[in-house]
Design an enzyme around this catalytic site. Structure first.
Site, PDB file in Angstrom:
ATOM      1  N   THR A  45       0.849  -0.975   0.068  1.00 26.68           N
ATOM      2  CA  THR A  45       0.029  -0.039  -0.066  1.00 26.68           C
ATOM      3  C   THR A  45       0.866   1.171  -0.038  1.00 26.68           C
ATOM      4  O   THR A  45       0.431   2.350  -0.666  1.00 26.68           O
ATOM      5  CB  THR A  45      -1.091   0.000   1.331  1.00 26.68           C
ATOM      6  OG1 THR A  45      -1.725  -1.139   1.086  1.00 26.68           O
ATOM      7  CG2 THR A  45      -1.852   1.114   1.081  1.00 26.68           C
ATOM      8  N   CYS A  46       1.820   1.269   0.721  1.00 29.05           N
ATOM      9  CA  CYS A  46       2.707   2.451   0.760  1.00 29.05           C
ATOM     10  C   CYS A  46       3.492   2.795  -0.515  1.00 29.05           C
ATOM     11  O   CYS A  46       3.618   3.926  -0.900  1.00 29.05           O
ATOM     12  CB  CYS A  46       3.956   2.221   1.915  1.00 29.05           C
ATOM     13  SG  CYS A  46       3.334   2.158   3.695  1.00 29.05           S
ATOM     14  N   THR A  47       3.893   1.674  -1.146  1.00 30.68           N
ATOM     15  CA  THR A  47       4.618   1.660  -2.312  1.00 30.68           C
ATOM     16  C   THR A  47       3.496   2.119  -3.381  1.00 30.68           C
ATOM     17  O   THR A  47       3.905   3.234  -3.971  1.00 30.68           O
ATOM     18  CB  THR A  47       5.304   0.632  -2.868  1.00 30.68           C
ATOM     19  OG1 THR A  47       6.155  -0.053  -1.961  1.00 30.68           O
ATOM     20  CG2 THR A  47       5.763   0.567  -4.256  1.00 30.68           C
ATOM     21  N   LEU A  50       3.046   6.144  -2.753  1.00 29.00           N
ATOM     22  CA  LEU A  50       3.867   7.168  -3.159  1.00 29.00           C
ATOM     23  C   LEU A  50       4.408   6.972  -4.478  1.00 29.00           C
ATOM     24  O   LEU A  50       4.723   8.042  -5.140  1.00 29.00           O
ATOM     25  CB  LEU A  50       5.375   6.767  -2.239  1.00 29.00           C
ATOM     26  CG  LEU A  50       5.189   6.807  -0.967  1.00 29.00           C
ATOM     27  CD1 LEU A  50       6.566   6.509  -0.307  1.00 29.00           C
ATOM     28  CD2 LEU A  50       4.939   8.310  -0.486  1.00 29.00           C
TER      29      LEU A  50
END
Length: 153
Positions: A45-47, A50
């Site tokens: 999710t973070c990748t 971003l």
């Protein structure tokens, strides 16, 4: 409790993926800042979040807003993450003291040792003009960034 809209954002100084010191106060009177807290580098999710910001970086540039992404990772991890994903904005390591900046902003999850997904738009006077966050595991919507950028225009 998170930092409220209309209050002065807590200042901080952290190292980016290149080991350079970056402070919020360095942008005072010069440029608004978007602080994007995220849990961890190299996670799905973070990748994804971003990468979406990377692919839409023009909306920050057009608003003359500096994008700073903050996680509890160290600078070496952040450098590899930035290189692998082509991030040209600063990734800041809230590594030690562990999560200190996330704590100042009220977005540190003690039991997990990470920051939640939270965003703060800070004007040139250092005042928070917009803020939003999502539940763990839930990505932020790009539309929320557009609304927040409009709040400092």
């Amino acid at each position: 409790m998170t930092v409220d809209v209309g209050t002065v954002a807590p200042d901080f100084e952290l190292q980016n993926q290149f080991g350079e010191s970056v402070s919020l106060s360095a942008f005072a009177g010069k440029k608004p800042v978007a602080l994007v807290f995220y849990p961890l580098a190299f996670t799905g999710t973070c990748t994804g979040e971003l990468c979406e910001l990377r692919d839409n970086i023009a909306m920050f540039a057009d608003a003359n807003v500096e994008l700073l992404a903050i996680s509890v990772n160290n600078k070496a991890t952040l450098r590899v993450f930035a290189e692998q994903e082509g991030y040209e904005f600063s990734l800041l390591g809230d590594f030690w003291p562990h999560g200190e900046v996330a704590r100042k902003y009220g977005v540190f999850i003690e039991e997990a040792g990470i920051a939640t997904r939270a965003t703060f738009l800070i004007d040139t006077d250092g005042v928070v003009r917009a803020a939003f966050q999502t539940a763990p595991g839930q990505a932020r919507d790009l539309a929320a960034y557009r609304e927040a950028l409009a709040a400092i225009a």
